[in-house]
Write a protein that holds these residues in place. Sequence first.
Motif, short mmCIF file in Angstrom:
data_model
loop_
_atom_site.label_atom_id
_atom_site.label_comp_id
_atom_site.label_asym_id
_atom_site.label_seq_id
_atom_site.Cartn_x
_atom_site.Cartn_y
_atom_site.Cartn_z
N ASN A 34 0.82 -1.21 0.00
CA ASN A 34 0.00 0.00 0.00
C ASN A 34 0.85 1.25 0.00
OD1 ASN A 34 -2.86 -0.47 -0.11
ND2 ASN A 34 -2.63 -1.62 1.79
N LEU A 35 2.03 1.19 0.61
CA LEU A 35 2.94 2.33 0.61
C LEU A 35 3.41 2.65 -0.81
CD1 LEU A 35 4.47 4.42 2.28
CD2 LEU A 35 6.29 2.75 2.62
N ALA A 36 3.72 1.60 -1.57
CA ALA A 36 4.13 1.81 -2.97
C ALA A 36 3.00 2.42 -3.79
CB ALA A 36 4.56 0.48 -3.60
N MET A 37 1.75 1.96 -3.52
CA MET A 37 0.60 2.52 -4.24
C MET A 37 0.40 4.00 -3.86
SD MET A 37 -1.90 -0.78 -3.77
CE MET A 37 -3.32 0.02 -4.49
N THR A 38 0.64 4.32 -2.58
CA THR A 38 0.50 5.71 -2.14
C THR A 38 1.54 6.60 -2.81
OG1 THR A 38 -0.34 4.96 -0.01
CG2 THR A 38 0.45 7.22 -0.14
N TYR A 39 2.79 6.12 -2.90
CA TYR A 39 3.83 6.89 -3.60
C TYR A 39 3.44 7.13 -5.05
CZ TYR A 39 7.58 7.17 -0.12
OH TYR A 39 8.34 7.51 0.95
N ARG A 40 2.84 6.10 -5.68
CA ARG A 40 2.41 6.27 -7.08
C ARG A 40 1.35 7.37 -7.18
NH1 ARG A 40 -2.06 4.25 -9.17
NH2 ARG A 40 -2.22 2.53 -7.69
N SER A 41 0.34 7.33 -6.31
CA SER A 41 -0.72 8.33 -6.36
C SER A 41 -0.17 9.73 -6.06
CB SER A 41 -1.82 7.99 -5.35
OG SER A 41 -2.39 6.74 -5.65
#
Length: 435
Positions: A34-41
């Motif tokens: 989820n942290l990687a997805m947050t960085y993407r967003s």
Amino acid sequence: NLGTVYKYLKKFDEAEPYFQNAIKIGEETGDLLNLAMTYRSYSVFLQEKGDMQLLEQISREGIEIAKEVNAQYEEAVLEMSLGVALKEQGRYSEAKKWLLSSANKFVSQGADEDVLVPYLELVPLYASLGLPDSSRYYSNLYQETLRNKFEKESRETTAELETKYQTALKDSQIAEQELEINKKNLLLFGSLALALVLVVVGYLLYKQQRLKNQQLQQESKLQAALAKIETQNKLQEQRELISRDLHDNIGAQLTFIISAIENLKFYQPIQEQLTHRFDQISNFTRQTITELRDTIWAMNSGEISWQELCNRVHAYTQKAEESSGISMEFDIGQSFPLEKTMPSSQSIQILRIIQESIQNSIKHSEASEVKILLEKNKEGISLQVSDNGKGFDLEKVIAGNGLYNLRKRAEELGAVLKINSTLGSGTKIKLTEVS
């Protein structure tokens, strides 16, 4: 999600704290996916906001997280964001690496829509790097990928309509068996309805495809115009560089030749001495042609060492001394890194600054001695050209092409140029931080 909602509402100041808080929570809980997805967003948000420096930082951090959990899609998006940030900061070579890596990852994942963004970013990037063929290649690749996407959507829509058609046909056949009395009427109305649907759908598809084709044509014209403008800007820069080099180089050489000829007026008419002096002038004139070729060579070379540059300076000062009669002294500091290399464009700028400074001393200073000192100190590399001439008043002198070119070249090197001159005490020109 709240950050994304505020982003779509263009409320950037309210959106950003949610992204930052989400990253903090992800780090505290250790939920790396989820942290990687947050960085993407967050990177997509920063790109839309236009904060390129923070975008570079967030993208680099996010790439490391995505690699750790093998989040390939997030890694590809973050690499694309990093490439965009570097491109907008003018760091084209670094940006190219990340944009190409992002495009390859999208292709390997079958993300045909996402790969369009790095393709489109590479078009002006290659134009800025002076590579029109590569720019044209990615422009064509972008158009081809976009066209394939539209064709795929069209095929999917057609297949969906075909499925609906077959389903409707089967329903019609079942209804025909159950209600044979109304068979002909149902068949007639069904055929008319189907024909109408197909006509409407065909018309809509035709209009959609026509609009997409027009959009592709406009985008292609825009990219071609951008590439043309970038090419023209690069050509203009090259013209200015060549113009300054011709002024500095040929002007300096001809000044030496004129000075040598003027000195001949003071010689006694002894044949051997005159022959020797004319031979010197003839040789130095040939050197003028050699220096012009050196300028062209340097513009097309890769890396040049300080040792090679110093050899050229030494040869130049010897010729200048022979032609002008002025003593030329060239000293190099003991700790100077002669083996260190530099781009050829930088070396020709430094050589021209030395030549212009010596030329000014010969033409205007009435000096008997010129000293060139190259050394390395705590501030970096320092270059100094000084003479013992009559000097001039910096506030009263009218700056010509010579002084203008000195300052312009120093500016392009990212160095600091200082000119100190006092009437009766000579002139000193110092260039620092050229490393």
